[in-house]
Scaffold this motif. Structure first.
Motif, PDB file in Angstrom:
ATOM      1  N   ASN A   1     -34.087  10.509  16.806  1.00  0.00           N
ATOM      2  CA  ASN A   1     -34.511  10.495  15.398  1.00  0.00           C
ATOM      3  C   ASN A   1     -34.307  11.879  14.778  1.00  0.00           C
ATOM      4  OD1 ASN A   1     -35.369   7.819  15.417  1.00  0.00           O
ATOM      5  ND2 ASN A   1     -37.311   8.399  16.359  1.00  0.00           N
ATOM      6  N   ILE A   2     -33.819  11.861  13.545  1.00  0.00           N
ATOM      7  CA  ILE A   2     -33.517  13.134  12.877  1.00  0.00           C
ATOM      8  C   ILE A   2     -33.801  13.013  11.386  1.00  0.00           C
ATOM      9  CG2 ILE A   2     -31.071  12.572  12.449  1.00  0.00           C
ATOM     10  CD1 ILE A   2     -30.481  15.559  13.232  1.00  0.00           C
ATOM     11  N   SER A   3     -34.134  14.150  10.800  1.00  0.00           N
ATOM     12  CA  SER A   3     -34.215  14.222   9.345  1.00  0.00           C
ATOM     13  C   SER A   3     -33.291  15.357   8.918  1.00  0.00           C
ATOM     14  CB  SER A   3     -35.662  14.513   8.949  1.00  0.00           C
ATOM     15  OG  SER A   3     -35.700  14.974   7.633  1.00  0.00           O
ATOM     16  N   ALA A   4     -32.491  15.117   7.904  1.00  0.00           N
ATOM     17  CA  ALA A   4     -31.592  16.153   7.381  1.00  0.00           C
ATOM     18  C   ALA A   4     -31.927  16.379   5.915  1.00  0.00           C
ATOM     19  CB  ALA A   4     -30.138  15.717   7.523  1.00  0.00           C
ATOM     20  N   LEU A   5     -31.899  17.625   5.515  1.00  0.00           N
ATOM     21  CA  LEU A   5     -32.311  17.959   4.157  1.00  0.00           C
ATOM     22  C   LEU A   5     -31.335  18.933   3.500  1.00  0.00           C
ATOM     23  CD1 LEU A   5     -35.139  17.922   2.309  1.00  0.00           C
ATOM     24  CD2 LEU A   5     -34.870  20.318   2.810  1.00  0.00           C
ATOM     25  N   PHE A   6     -30.934  18.590   2.303  1.00  0.00           N
ATOM     26  CA  PHE A   6     -30.099  19.485   1.489  1.00  0.00           C
ATOM     27  C   PHE A   6     -30.910  19.917   0.279  1.00  0.00           C
ATOM     28  CE2 PHE A   6     -27.332  16.631   3.715  1.00  0.00           C
ATOM     29  CZ  PHE A   6     -26.239  17.399   4.088  1.00  0.00           C
ATOM     30  N   PHE A   7     -30.866  21.209  -0.039  1.00  0.00           N
ATOM     31  CA  PHE A   7     -31.529  21.715  -1.243  1.00  0.00           C
ATOM     32  C   PHE A   7     -30.477  22.407  -2.081  1.00  0.00           C
ATOM     33  CE2 PHE A   7     -34.195  25.373  -3.071  1.00  0.00           C
ATOM     34  CZ  PHE A   7     -34.486  24.657  -4.211  1.00  0.00           C
ATOM     35  N   TRP A   8     -30.201  21.829  -3.259  1.00  0.00           N
ATOM     36  CA  TRP A   8     -29.179  22.373  -4.146  1.00  0.00           C
ATOM     37  C   TRP A   8     -29.876  22.940  -5.377  1.00  0.00           C
ATOM     38  CZ3 TRP A   8     -26.414  17.208  -2.850  1.00  0.00           C
ATOM     39  CH2 TRP A   8     -25.784  17.338  -1.598  1.00  0.00           C
ATOM     40  N   ARG A   9     -30.352  24.158  -5.191  1.00  0.00           N
ATOM     41  CA  ARG A   9     -31.257  24.799  -6.158  1.00  0.00           C
ATOM     42  C   ARG A   9     -30.676  24.839  -7.566  1.00  0.00           C
ATOM     43  NH1 ARG A   9     -31.255  29.304  -3.775  1.00  0.00           N
ATOM     44  NH2 ARG A   9     -33.235  29.184  -2.721  1.00  0.00           N
ATOM     45  N   GLU A  10     -29.407  25.284  -7.667  1.00  0.00           N
ATOM     46  CA  GLU A  10     -28.828  25.505  -8.995  1.00  0.00           C
ATOM     47  C   GLU A  10     -28.787  24.219  -9.809  1.00  0.00           C
ATOM     48  OE1 GLU A  10     -27.776  26.550  -6.150  1.00  0.00           O
ATOM     49  OE2 GLU A  10     -27.949  28.722  -6.365  1.00  0.00           O
ATOM     50  N   GLN A  11     -28.773  23.074  -9.115  1.00  0.00           N
ATOM     51  CA  GLN A  11     -28.733  21.802  -9.836  1.00  0.00           C
ATOM     52  C   GLN A  11     -30.056  21.053  -9.696  1.00  0.00           C
ATOM     53  OE1 GLN A  11     -24.990  20.615  -8.150  1.00  0.00           O
ATOM     54  NE2 GLN A  11     -23.866  21.701  -9.737  1.00  0.00           N
ATOM     55  N   GLU A  12     -31.039  21.758  -9.154  1.00  0.00           N
ATOM     56  CA  GLU A  12     -32.411  21.243  -9.073  1.00  0.00           C
ATOM     57  C   GLU A  12     -32.440  19.900  -8.339  1.00  0.00           C
ATOM     58  OE1 GLU A  12     -33.249  21.423 -13.254  1.00  0.00           O
ATOM     59  OE2 GLU A  12     -33.247  23.595 -13.253  1.00  0.00           O
ATOM     60  N   ARG A  13     -31.734  19.861  -7.209  1.00  0.00           N
ATOM     61  CA  ARG A  13     -31.597  18.615  -6.474  1.00  0.00           C
ATOM     62  C   ARG A  13     -31.963  18.790  -5.005  1.00  0.00           C
ATOM     63  NH1 ARG A  13     -25.793  16.817  -9.217  1.00  0.00           N
ATOM     64  NH2 ARG A  13     -26.776  15.803 -11.015  1.00  0.00           N
ATOM     65  N   GLN A  14     -32.515  17.736  -4.455  1.00  0.00           N
ATOM     66  CA  GLN A  14     -32.805  17.685  -3.022  1.00  0.00           C
ATOM     67  C   GLN A  14     -32.353  16.319  -2.519  1.00  0.00           C
ATOM     68  OE1 GLN A  14     -36.762  18.703  -0.700  1.00  0.00           O
ATOM     69  NE2 GLN A  14     -37.082  16.885  -1.925  1.00  0.00           N
TER      70      GLN A  14
END
Ligand SMILES: Cc1cc2nc3c(=O)[nH]c(=O)nc-3n(C[C@H](O)[C@H](O)[C@H](O)COP(=O)(O)O)c2cc1C
Length: 212
Positions: free
Chosen positions: A91-104
């Motif tokens: 089991n895994i969780s992957a996370l992207f944080f794209w600050r400049e576009q205010e997205r996760q």
């Protein structure tokens, strides 16, 4: 240190049902390609969380190297802490944080090892020093000091000079994350953020909206 006064408002975009793509992989590619246009360093970085044998979570950054029809690929050392944790509990969780576009983007899923052919062919495309680094490092194992690490690296370089074929270490390779769900988060004004979850339904995907 008091951080109470750090406040941001989010105004870049919205994520409304009318504009959602049917397939979350397409939605991911759409957002990722938009983010890549900014040409920021490590745009493909993602935090992956794994769980150890004592149920303790661990989190670290790895680089997304491929998006396939079935999932997301990253490379690592199977004998590292994360590798061992994933082989024990996929089991895994992957996370992207794209600050400049205010997205996760949050992905949960399970991993499987890539086959040796894929691992060898990707390893051979890596720059020489990355190959040496991967071969010389028993990732996550303790070493007495920096000098010992550099000595190991140099010994590998002498054994496999630039221009020669650096053999892929047995324990080095990729994992494919097969997603079970996706969450796309778009920051909005006044904390009324958009949160859309995709989960499998039949041969396709269904979506729902969560409160922020
Ligand atoms: C920007 C960045 C990219 C990284 N990319 C990778 C990667 O693709 N694969 C990897 O194994 N470690 C990568 N690392 C190092 C990991 O975060 C981590 O330190 C290492 O894999 C050991 O983790 P573990 O002991 O939990 O197995 C990266 C770190 C950073 C900050």
């Amino acid at each position: 240190m008091d951080l109470h006064n750090i406040r941001e408002d989010y105004k870049f975009d919205s994520l409304l049902e009318a504009n959602l793509l049917e397939n979350p992989f397409d939605q991911f590619k759409d957002w990722f390609e938009t983010y890549q246009l900014l040409r920021l360093k490590d745009a493909n970085a993602m935090a992956i969380a794994t769980v150890d044998a004592n149920n303790l979570p661990h989190n670290r950054i790895v680089l997304l190297k491929e998006v396939r029809e079935q999932g997301f690929v990253f490379f690592t050392n199977y004998a590292s802490d994360k590798g061992q944790q994933l082989l024990h509990n996929p089991n895994i969780s992957a996370l992207f944080f794209w600050r400049e576009q205010e997205r996760q983007v949050r992905i949960t899923g399970t991993v499987s090892k890539l086959d040796n052919k894929d691992n060898t062919s990707y390893f051979s495309t890596r720059p020489y020093l990355s190959q040496i680094g991967a071969a010389a490092s028993q990732q996550s194992q303790e070493i007495e000091d920096r000098i010992a690490l550099e000595a190991k690296f140099e010994a590998f370089q002498q054994q496999h000079p630039e221009g020669s074929d650096v053999p892929k270490p047995e324990s080095w390779g990729g994992f494919l994350i097969t997603p079970q769900s996706f969450e796309f988060w778009q920051g909005r004004s006044g904390r009324l953020h958009d949160r859309i979850i995709y989960s499998p339904e039949g041969q396709g995907w269904k979506t729902k909206r969560l409160q922020p």
